[in-house]
Design a protein around this motif. Structure first.
Motif, PDB file in Angstrom:
ATOM      1  N   LEU A  48       0.822  -1.210   0.000  1.00  0.00           N
ATOM      2  CA  LEU A  48       0.000   0.000   0.000  1.00  0.00           C
ATOM      3  C   LEU A  48       0.855   1.259   0.000  1.00  0.00           C
ATOM      4  N   SER A  49       1.863   1.304   0.867  1.00  0.00           N
ATOM      5  CA  SER A  49       2.659   2.518   1.032  1.00  0.00           C
ATOM      6  C   SER A  49       3.698   2.676  -0.067  1.00  0.00           C
ATOM      7  N   SER A  50       4.512   1.649  -0.269  1.00  0.00           N
ATOM      8  CA  SER A  50       5.567   1.741  -1.276  1.00  0.00           C
ATOM      9  C   SER A  50       5.031   1.544  -2.677  1.00  0.00           C
ATOM     10  N   GLY A  51       3.860   0.946  -2.806  1.00  0.00           N
ATOM     11  CA  GLY A  51       3.281   0.710  -4.116  1.00  0.00           C
ATOM     12  C   GLY A  51       2.361   1.830  -4.564  1.00  0.00           C
ATOM     13  N   TRP A  52       1.203   1.898  -3.958  1.00  0.00           N
ATOM     14  CA  TRP A  52       0.213   2.890  -4.384  1.00  0.00           C
ATOM     15  C   TRP A  52       0.728   4.318  -4.214  1.00  0.00           C
ATOM     16  N   ALA A  53       1.217   4.640  -3.033  1.00  0.00           N
ATOM     17  CA  ALA A  53       1.638   6.017  -2.767  1.00  0.00           C
ATOM     18  C   ALA A  53       2.838   6.419  -3.622  1.00  0.00           C
ATOM     19  N   SER A  54       3.777   5.497  -3.850  1.00  0.00           N
ATOM     20  CA  SER A  54       4.948   5.841  -4.661  1.00  0.00           C
ATOM     21  C   SER A  54       4.564   6.102  -6.109  1.00  0.00           C
ATOM     22  N   LEU A  55       3.563   5.393  -6.613  1.00  0.00           N
ATOM     23  CA  LEU A  55       3.086   5.665  -7.974  1.00  0.00           C
ATOM     24  C   LEU A  55       2.464   7.058  -8.069  1.00  0.00           C
ATOM     25  N   GLY A  65       4.333 -11.064  -4.561  1.00  0.00           N
ATOM     26  CA  GLY A  65       3.069 -11.659  -4.979  1.00  0.00           C
ATOM     27  C   GLY A  65       3.161 -13.154  -5.197  1.00  0.00           C
ATOM     28  N   PHE A  66       4.228 -13.606  -5.854  1.00  0.00           N
ATOM     29  CA  PHE A  66       4.379 -15.040  -6.097  1.00  0.00           C
ATOM     30  C   PHE A  66       4.566 -15.812  -4.797  1.00  0.00           C
ATOM     31  N   THR A  67       5.481 -15.350  -3.952  1.00  0.00           N
ATOM     32  CA  THR A  67       5.793 -16.101  -2.734  1.00  0.00           C
ATOM     33  C   THR A  67       4.651 -16.084  -1.719  1.00  0.00           C
ATOM     34  N   CYS A  68       3.794 -15.077  -1.784  1.00  0.00           N
ATOM     35  CA  CYS A  68       2.694 -14.979  -0.820  1.00  0.00           C
ATOM     36  C   CYS A  68       1.351 -15.436  -1.390  1.00  0.00           C
ATOM     37  N   SER A  69       1.315 -15.837  -2.649  1.00  0.00           N
ATOM     38  CA  SER A  69       0.036 -16.070  -3.321  1.00  0.00           C
ATOM     39  C   SER A  69      -0.823 -17.119  -2.631  1.00  0.00           C
ATOM     40  N   ILE A  70      -0.271 -18.311  -2.374  1.00  0.00           N
ATOM     41  CA  ILE A  70      -1.083 -19.351  -1.745  1.00  0.00           C
ATOM     42  C   ILE A  70      -1.012 -19.276  -0.228  1.00  0.00           C
ATOM     43  N   LEU A  71      -0.031 -18.543   0.300  1.00  0.00           N
ATOM     44  CA  LEU A  71       0.103 -18.423   1.756  1.00  0.00           C
ATOM     45  C   LEU A  71      -0.744 -17.291   2.300  1.00  0.00           C
ATOM     46  N   VAL A  72      -0.734 -16.153   1.606  1.00  0.00           N
ATOM     47  CA  VAL A  72      -1.485 -14.961   2.033  1.00  0.00           C
ATOM     48  C   VAL A  72      -2.276 -14.444   0.828  1.00  0.00           C
ATOM     49  N   PRO A  73      -3.341 -15.098   0.418  1.00  0.00           N
ATOM     50  CA  PRO A  73      -4.070 -14.689  -0.800  1.00  0.00           C
ATOM     51  C   PRO A  73      -4.643 -13.282  -0.732  1.00  0.00           C
ATOM     52  N   LEU A  74      -4.849 -12.757   0.469  1.00  0.00           N
ATOM     53  CA  LEU A  74      -5.469 -11.438   0.615  1.00  0.00           C
ATOM     54  C   LEU A  74      -4.595 -10.324   0.047  1.00  0.00           C
ATOM     55  N   ILE A  75      -3.296 -10.599  -0.165  1.00  0.00           N
ATOM     56  CA  ILE A  75      -2.402  -9.561  -0.680  1.00  0.00           C
ATOM     57  C   ILE A  75      -2.571  -9.362  -2.186  1.00  0.00           C
ATOM     58  N   LEU A  76      -3.116 -10.352  -2.885  1.00  0.00           N
ATOM     59  CA  LEU A  76      -3.169 -10.308  -4.348  1.00  0.00           C
ATOM     60  C   LEU A  76      -4.057  -9.189  -4.899  1.00  0.00           C
ATOM     61  N   PRO A  77      -5.247  -8.916  -4.348  1.00  0.00           N
ATOM     62  CA  PRO A  77      -6.027  -7.783  -4.877  1.00  0.00           C
ATOM     63  C   PRO A  77      -5.297  -6.447  -4.766  1.00  0.00           C
ATOM     64  N   PHE A  78      -4.538  -6.244  -3.677  1.00  0.00           N
ATOM     65  CA  PHE A  78      -3.781  -5.002  -3.535  1.00  0.00           C
ATOM     66  C   PHE A  78      -2.687  -4.898  -4.599  1.00  0.00           C
ATOM     67  N   LEU A  79      -2.042  -6.025  -4.900  1.00  0.00           N
ATOM     68  CA  LEU A  79      -1.029  -6.029  -5.955  1.00  0.00           C
ATOM     69  C   LEU A  79      -1.648  -5.789  -7.322  1.00  0.00           C
ATOM     70  N   LEU A  80      -2.818  -6.336  -7.546  1.00  0.00           N
ATOM     71  CA  LEU A  80      -3.490  -6.135  -8.834  1.00  0.00           C
ATOM     72  C   LEU A  80      -3.837  -4.664  -9.041  1.00  0.00           C
ATOM     73  N   VAL A  81      -4.276  -4.001  -7.984  1.00  0.00           N
ATOM     74  CA  VAL A  81      -4.546  -2.557  -8.077  1.00  0.00           C
ATOM     75  C   VAL A  81      -3.251  -1.799  -8.366  1.00  0.00           C
ATOM     76  N   TYR A  82      -2.156  -2.208  -7.722  1.00  0.00           N
ATOM     77  CA  TYR A  82      -0.871  -1.538  -7.953  1.00  0.00           C
ATOM     78  C   TYR A  82      -0.452  -1.631  -9.414  1.00  0.00           C
ATOM     79  N   PHE A  83      -0.502  -2.815 -10.008  1.00  0.00           N
ATOM     80  CA  PHE A  83      -0.068  -2.974 -11.395  1.00  0.00           C
ATOM     81  C   PHE A  83      -1.021  -2.272 -12.362  1.00  0.00           C
ATOM     82  N   THR A  84      -2.288  -2.176 -12.004  1.00  0.00           N
ATOM     83  CA  THR A  84      -3.228  -1.422 -12.846  1.00  0.00           C
ATOM     84  C   THR A  84      -2.877   0.063 -12.844  1.00  0.00           C
ATOM     85  N   LEU A  85      -2.614   0.615 -11.668  1.00  0.00           N
ATOM     86  CA  LEU A  85      -2.189   2.016 -11.593  1.00  0.00           C
ATOM     87  C   LEU A  85      -0.864   2.224 -12.326  1.00  0.00           C
TER      88      LEU A  85
END
Length: 741
Positions: free
Chosen positions: A500-507, A555-575
């Motif tokens: 959230l901080s280093s991704g969305w805000a930095s963009l 995203g890859f390393t956390c995908s099956i372990l912490v799936p909740l992070i993936l929507p935030f990453l998807l928003v980051y790459f869209t921005l």
């Protein structure tokens, strides 16, 4: 950390993004900031300033529509192949994480949430660990869903990687064939020229290549280490350009420009414009008058060959029984040459590489301090024990969520701002003779640095801080592998807030161009300088590519372990898709091409991320006592490694070497069309070490990274194509001007 703390962090970052996006859509319409937000378009003279109207002060999304409508062919024409490759990284990430998000959110996340290891609370106060694999019981039959998701993600990533690698390889070959008059295809750099008391370096080069490469050798050009006179000339020419623009401004506004100390009018300065060739001619006359005493010949030279094929073949052979003498390599493009490092003796390079490697490792170790501090901030109970005065504020809900959920990632981001300039300095000292090579080296270092400190060390330090009492008991050491295997899902709170901080805000900050905006405001309103004082920047690939790859790795390393992070990453790459396309279209210019050389780094990092994801999943399946899932994961690791080896054999050689059949066909086509004489004439003028490009000048000679800063020495003035050199002004006319009284 519970869901409410996560929503607090998300809300803060969403608010920051919305505010910055709205400000950008207004500031980009203001004429006073046109040099900040339309530098590339100004450099080619296509930006028109809108007249005063109400629409200039109303936020709009027109820039998003423009970025969406811009095609890949437009990006290729505007920013070159490197820009297309960068956009392809974002598109690949969008595709693979769209598949991963759908798979993990709808298949894996419900399984994690329905586990019974961690007790459930009200949904707003649920701990994030409830949504991770930590909540799945040992020996659960539902672990096959995680293995299935692993197969879907890995298969999709490999298929997409294959087609991307194949497509970018074709574009690289088209890039080579589409530049038939590229001087670098005919030119070599020879270093470690042996010294002889009987003849000069120039004579040694001529005699050597005439003897052993007589049929293909055309000519050569020595590399000089310029003296102080040329440095003074370069600085004086810069001052002349400033004074010339000031005198032009004075002609438009008489009586408003005064000398700062004596009050004389600006028209006291009479500066005559000349063509850049005349200045070059005068400088050469001065050099001839001063003789070689003011210029030091280096043991390096540019060698020009009659054909591309001859240059490539010559660059790959040993020219002496001593491999440390007559070392050759293909020359960079003329604008890509980093003149300072051409002076470095070839024998020093291995020492420099070892020293810079040790320096990079030492910097990584020093950076453990802020990483440890950040991880300490994420644990409220440890903070209260270490700093008792925070016990009261931490008991307040919002402050506690802010200190443990949002502030740690912000502290780490601020600390990371020191990394790119330090790594660029280290890469400069490494000895690369091209600016693109220096950027590529810095990109490698920053990528490894960020993966190590953001991911690996945060996982380890977070686990050590959280489980410190475990290490104090000898009989608990046997459980250390289990603690480390569960560390990644346990650190889910930090990774989410970091995205959230280093991704969305930095963009949002990248879109706003905060540093150029600040510099522009200071120059305009404090120093009263005009728009021409700010030049355009080249794209900072060495900082942005590692950022994209780091988020992909998380995203890859956390995908099956912490799936909740993936929507935030998807928003980051869209921005990122819209923002970076906008920056390529309007802000950054292309000064030199790497020919898509960043893609192999991207491919290798994705493969590394996939293998890490599989190994971590293998360990988790073992801890959860699911032998079937573990057994099915092992072939997946082997398949991924074999796929990488196939791509290395099939595509990577095209990025390392030139294709002989293409070069021979291009040489024959030039000979058939009668372009050989024209090419030979261009070669002699291509690598010109003039005062303005002299490595000993204040621009190219220092280790300041001019292509990445606001004050770029290669000024691109409005109305000129990128890469054109602005007119030089006569130095003698300046000193001959009347002195203000």
């Amino acid at each position: 950390m519970d869901l409410s703390a996560l929503w607090t962090s998300a809300g803060i970052n969403i608010a920051v993004c919305l505010i910055l996006f709205s400000l950008y859509s207004i500031l980009r319409k203001q004429p006073s900031h046109v040099t900040v937000y339309f530098g590339r378009r100004l450099s080619i003279g296509t930006r028109k300033i809108n007249s005063l109207c109400l629409d200039r002060f109303v936020p709009s999304a027109s820039w998003i529509v423009k970025a969406w409508k811009t095609t890949e062919e437009d990006i290729l024409a505007i920013g070159g192949l490197d820009s297309v490759v960068f956009v392809r990284i974002i598109i690949f990430s969008l595709r693979i994480f769209s598949i991963a998000t759908v798979t993990c959110v709808f298949i894996v996340l419900p399984v994690n949430y329905q586990g019974k290891v961690i007790g459930h609370k009200e949904i707003a106060y649920e701990s994030l660990e409830v949504f991770t694999i930590l909540n799945v019981q040992e020996g659960s039959k539902w672990l096959w869903t995680h293995c299935l998701a692993l197969y879907i993600i890995t298969s999709s990533a490999c298929i997409l990687l294959y087609f991307e690698y194949k497509s970018i390889t074709k574009m690289r070959l088209a890039h080579v064939t589409g530049s038939p008059l590229n001087p670098s295809h005919f030119t070599l750099v020879v270093r470690a020229i042996p010294w002889s008391p009987e003849e000069s370096y120039s004579d040694s080069v001529r005699n050597f290549f005439m003897k052993y490469h007589e049929s293909s050798y055309l000519s050569h050009q020595m590399v000089y280490r310029s003296g102080k006179v040329q440095k003074l000339m370069s600085n004086a020419e810069k001052m002349c350009r400033i004074l010339k623009d000031a005198s032009i401004e004075q002609n438009h506004k008489p009586g408003l420009f005064h000398c700062g100390f004596c009050g004389a009018h600006g028209d006291s300065f009479k500066i005559l414009s000349h063509e850049s060739e005349s200045v070059r001619g005068k400088s050469s006359l001065i050099d001839n008058g001063l003789g070689e005493s003011k210029k030091k010949v280096c043991a390096a030279a540019f060698i020009f060959f009659k054909t591309r094929y001859a240059a490539v073949i010559t660059s790959h052979v040993l020219h002496s029984s001593n491999p440390m003498l007559w070392v050759t390599q293909l020359a960079p493009e003329p604008h890509d040459v980093y003149w300072s490092n051409l002076w470095i003796p070839y024998g020093q390079l291995w020492i420099r590489k070892m020293a810079t490697l040790l320096a990079a490792i030492a910097f990584m170790l020093v950076f453990l301090l802020p990483v440890t501090v950040v991880q300490g901030m994420t644990h409220a109970n440890k903070l209260q024990q270490t700093l008792p005065f925070l016990k009261g504020p931490l008991e307040k809900k919002f402050i506690g969520q802010l200190l443990t959920g949002y502030l740690p990632s912000v502290v780490l981001i601020v600390a990371f701002y020191t990394v790119p300039p330090i790594m660029m300095l280290i890469s400069s000292l490494e000895g690369s003779i091209s600016r693109s090579g220096r950027k590529k080296s810095a990109c490698f270092k920053i990528l490894y640095f960020t993966i190590w400190n953001v991911f690996v060390m945060n996982v380890f330090t977070g686990t050590i801080i959280d489980q410190f009492s475990v290490f104090t008991k000898f009989d608990s050491v046997k459980g250390l592998p289990a603690q480390l295997a569960s560390a990644i899902p346990a650190q889910a709170k930090f990774f989410m807030t970091y995205v959230l901080s280093s991704g969305w805000a930095s963009l949002a900050c990248e879109l706003m161009q905060l540093y150029p905006l600040l510099c522009n405001s200071i120059r305009k309103y404090i120093f009263r300088m005009k728009d021409w004082a700010i030049s355009t920047m080249s794209f900072p690939y060495h900082t942005e590519i590692p950022r994209l790859l780091l988020f992909g790795f998380i995203g890859f390393t956390c995908s099956i372990l912490v799936p909740l992070i993936l929507p935030f990453l998807l928003v980051y790459f869209t921005l990122a898709y819209f923002i970076y396309r906008n920056q390529i279209i309007n802000v950054y210019i292309t000064k030199y091409e790497c020919g898509g050389h960043f893609w192999p780094l991207v491919h290798n990092t994705v493969i590394f991320s996939l293998v890490m994801m599989q190994i971590i999943a293998l360990g988790v399946f073992g801890l959860k006592k699911s032998p079937i899932s573990s057994g099915f994961t092992i072939p997946l690791v082997i398949f991924t490694i074999l796929f990488n080896q196939y791509c290395r054999q099939r595509f990577h050689p095209v990025f390392k070497n030139h294709v002989a059949e293409i070069l021979i066909d291009m040489d024959r086509e030039d000979e058939k069309c009668g372009r050989t004489e024209e090419i030979y004439q261009q070669l002699h003028a291509a690598y010109c070490q003039s005062p303005s490009t002299s490595p000993d000048s204040s621009t190219a000679g220092s280790h300041h990274h001019e292509e990445d800063s606001i004050q770029d020495p290669e000024n691109v003035m409005p109305g000129k194509e990128p890469g054109q050199v602005s007119p030089s002004w006569s130095i003698a006319s300046t000193f001959g001007a009347p002195v203000p009284k």
